[in-house]
Design an enzyme around this catalytic site. Structure first.
Site, PDB file in Angstrom:
ATOM      1  N   LYS A 180       0.837  -1.209   0.000  1.00  0.00           N
ATOM      2  CA  LYS A 180       0.000   0.000   0.000  1.00  0.00           C
ATOM      3  C   LYS A 180       0.880   1.270   0.000  1.00  0.00           C
ATOM      4  O   LYS A 180       2.098   1.187  -0.015  1.00  0.00           O
ATOM      5  CB  LYS A 180      -0.936  -0.020   1.209  1.00  0.00           C
ATOM      6  CG  LYS A 180      -1.875  -1.218   1.209  1.00  0.00           C
ATOM      7  CD  LYS A 180      -2.718  -1.274  -0.068  1.00  0.00           C
ATOM      8  CE  LYS A 180      -3.774  -2.369  -0.074  1.00  0.00           C
ATOM      9  NZ  LYS A 180      -3.230  -3.728  -0.246  1.00  0.00           N
TER      10      LYS A 180
HETATM   11  C1  PLP Z   1      -9.206  -2.813  -1.854  1.00  0.00           C
HETATM   12  C2  PLP Z   1      -8.679  -3.590  -0.688  1.00  0.00           C
HETATM   13  N1  PLP Z   1      -9.379  -3.600   0.453  1.00  0.00           N
HETATM   14  C3  PLP Z   1      -8.947  -4.275   1.535  1.00  0.00           C
HETATM   15  C4  PLP Z   1      -7.770  -4.988   1.506  1.00  0.00           C
HETATM   16  C5  PLP Z   1      -7.320  -5.758   2.711  1.00  0.00           C
HETATM   17  O1  PLP Z   1      -6.145  -5.217   3.251  1.00  0.00           O
HETATM   18  P1  PLP Z   1      -5.318  -6.006   4.374  1.00  0.00           P
HETATM   19  O2  PLP Z   1      -4.319  -6.862   3.653  1.00  0.00           O
HETATM   20  O3  PLP Z   1      -4.651  -4.917   5.160  1.00  0.00           O
HETATM   21  O4  PLP Z   1      -6.277  -6.771   5.163  1.00  0.00           O
HETATM   22  C6  PLP Z   1      -7.008  -5.004   0.346  1.00  0.00           C
HETATM   23  C7  PLP Z   1      -5.743  -5.753   0.298  1.00  0.00           C
HETATM   24  O5  PLP Z   1      -5.041  -5.808  -0.670  1.00  0.00           O
HETATM   25  C8  PLP Z   1      -7.470  -4.277  -0.781  1.00  0.00           C
HETATM   26  O6  PLP Z   1      -6.773  -4.290  -1.919  1.00  0.00           O
END
Ligand code: PLP
Length: 373
Positions: A180
Site C-alpha cells: 500500500k
Molecule cells: C481494496 C482492498 N481492500 C482491503 C484490503 C485488505 O487489506 P489487508 O491486507 O490490510 O487486510 C485489500 C488488500 O489488498 C485491498 O486491496
C-alpha cells in the site's frame, strides 16, 4: 526481478524498531497511541483506531454498525476478497453492483437501484487516481439512514474536494500492508465518528472485553483479537511522516507511464492525472484490449521472462465460489467481469525509478507488438 509493489523502509525506522524491541513493551502500547494520534491529525481530528489489517478494520466496522443475519450490504464486485468475506462472516448478504470501466469506482445508479428494506450499509472501494463520488454516495445513504464503510485501503493520501480521505464521511478503513501507499508490515485502521464509537472499537478489537468497576472483566460479544503491536505502530509513524514524499514520487512515476506507455494497441489506462487533482496512486492497472493482445497469462509470463513482476487486481467477487452462492452468474456485471478478465497491475512503488517505468513500457510494447504480428 522488478517487483510490482515494494515498501521503502529506511535505516532510522529499522533502528526505531530495534529500540521498541529493547524497550520491553512490544505489543500495543505507547507507539500505538502515537500512531493513532498522528493518523487522527491526518484525518482532521476524527477518532482513529489501528488494528492488524484492513480486513480486521472492515470486520470491526461491520460489527460497529451492528450488521448481521438478515441484513444486506451493497458493495462493488470489483474489489479485493476482504469485502465479500467480511460481509459473509457477519452473517449478512452481499449485494453486488458493477463499476465504471475506467475509474473502477462503484456504480452509484446501480447502488440506488439495489437499495431495499434490508439494506443496512454500503461498502465502496475507492480506486487510485479517482475516488467514488462522495457527495452522491452520502446523499443516497444519509437520507435513508444507511451506514457507509469506505474501503480506502488503496487511497490513503487522496483528497476529495481538497480534504483528505478519512476526514469526511461515516467510517473509513485503511490498509498498511507492504504493497500500500505506506506500511506497518501488516496493519490497518478505522476512522470513526465520535469518542463513543472509538470506545466500542477498543472493545471489539480486543476480545470484546469490558472492564468492570470492581476490577474484573466481562464479555457480552464474541470479540476478535485485532490489536496492533507497537513494533508495527513504530514503523507506521515513520511511514506516515514520509507519505507525502512517497505519494509525490508515485505520481511522478504515473505521469511517466502516461508519457511512455504504448497506446497503439488499444489498452485502457486509468484516468489521467490532472494538475492539483489531489489523487494518490497506489497501483497502475491497465486493461488489455479484447483483440490483438495475447491472453493475460501469456502477457504476464512474457513480462516475467523479461524480469518484470505484475499482479491482478481484482478477480470478480460475484463469480467467486463464495459469491455465486448468492445467485450471481457470468454476464451480471459486465464491467467488473471485463476488468477481472483483462486487468494487469504494472509495477508501481516508491522504490522504483523513472528508468524502471521506461523499462516496463518498452517491455509491454515488445510483447504486444510480437502478439499483433
Ligand atoms: C481494496 C482492498 N481492500 C482491503 C484490503 C485488505 O487489506 P489487508 O491486507 O490490510 O487486510 C485489500 C488488500 O489488498 C485491498 O486491496
Amino acid at each position: 526481478m522488478m517487483k510490482f509493489a515494494s515498501p521503502l523502509i529506511d535505516e532510522a525506522t529499522i533502528e526505531g524498531v530495534a529500540d521498541v524491541l529493547r524497550s520491553g513493551h512490544i505489543t500495543s502500547g505507547p507507539w500505538v497511541v502515537r500512531f493513532e494520534a498522528a493518523l487522527s491529525l491526518f484525518c482532521e481530528g476524527r477518532p482513529v483506531r489501528v488494528v492488524t489489517s484492513a480486513t480486521a478494520a472492515i470486520e470491526v466496522a461491520l460489527q460497529l454498525c451492528d450488521i448481521g443475519p438478515g441484513d444486506e450490504v451493497i458493495t462493488c464486485a470489483q474489489s479485493f476478497f476482504t469485502v465479500l468475506n467480511m460481509i459473509v462472516k457477519q452473517g449478512a448478504t452481499p449485494v453486488f453492483v458493477d463499476c465504471d470501466l475506467v475509474t473502477r469506482n462503484i456504480d452509484l445508479a446501480a447502488v440506488e437501484a439495489r437499495i431495499g428494506p434490508r439494506t443496512r450499509a454500503i461498502v465502496p472501494t475507492h480506486w487510485p487516481g479517482s475516488l467514488a463520488d462522495m457527495d452522491a454516495l452520502y446523499r443516497l445513504a444519509r437520507e435513508r439512514g444507511i451506514r457507509v464503510i469506505e474501503d480506502a485501503a488503496l487511497v490513503i493520501g487522496s483528497r476529495y474536494n481538497g480534504r483528505p480521505i478519512g476526514a469526511i464521511g461515516d467510517i473509513t478503513t485503511f490498509s498498511f500492508h507492504p504493497n500500500k501507499n505506506m506500511t506497518s508490515i501488516e496493519g490497518g485502521a478505522l476512522v470513526v465518528n465520535d469518542a463513543e464509537e472509538a470506545r466500542r472499537v477498543d472493545v471489539l478489537r480486543f476480545h470484546g472485553i469490558e472492564r468492570l468497576p470492581d476490577g474484573t472483566r466481562d464479555v457480552g460479544f464474541p470479540g476478535g483479537k485485532f490489536n496492533l503491536p507497537d513494533v508495527n505502530a513504530r514503523i507506521g509513524v515513520e511511514q506516515l511522516a514520509r507519505l507525502p514524499q512517497f505519494l509525490a514520487h508515485r505520481r511522478t512515476l504515473v505521469l511517466r507511464y502516461f508519457e511512455r506507455f504504448p497506446m497503439r494497441f488499444g489498452c485502457v489506462l486509468p484516468p489521467r492525472p490532472g494538475d492539483g487533482d489531489g489523487q494518490s496512486w497506489n497501483m497502475f492497472c491497465i486493461l488489455l484490449p479484447h483483440a490483438a493482445a495475447p491472453p493475460r497469462k501469456a502477457f504476464r509470463d512474457a513480462l516475467a521472462a523479461r524480469g518484470i513482476a505484475t499482479g491482478v487486481s481484482y478477480e470478480a467477487l460475484h463469480l467467486t465460489r463464495l459469491g455465486r452462492r448468492y445467485g450471481y452468474q457470468r454476464g451480471d456485471l459486465p464491467n467488473t467481469e471485463r476488468i477481472a478478465e483483462s486487468t494487469v497491475t504494472l509495477p508501481l512503488h516508491a522504490a522504483m525509478s523513472v528508468a524502471d517505468v521506461d523499462r516496463v513500457c518498452a517491455a509491454c510494447a515488445e510483447v504486444l507488438d510480437e502478439a499483433s504480428r
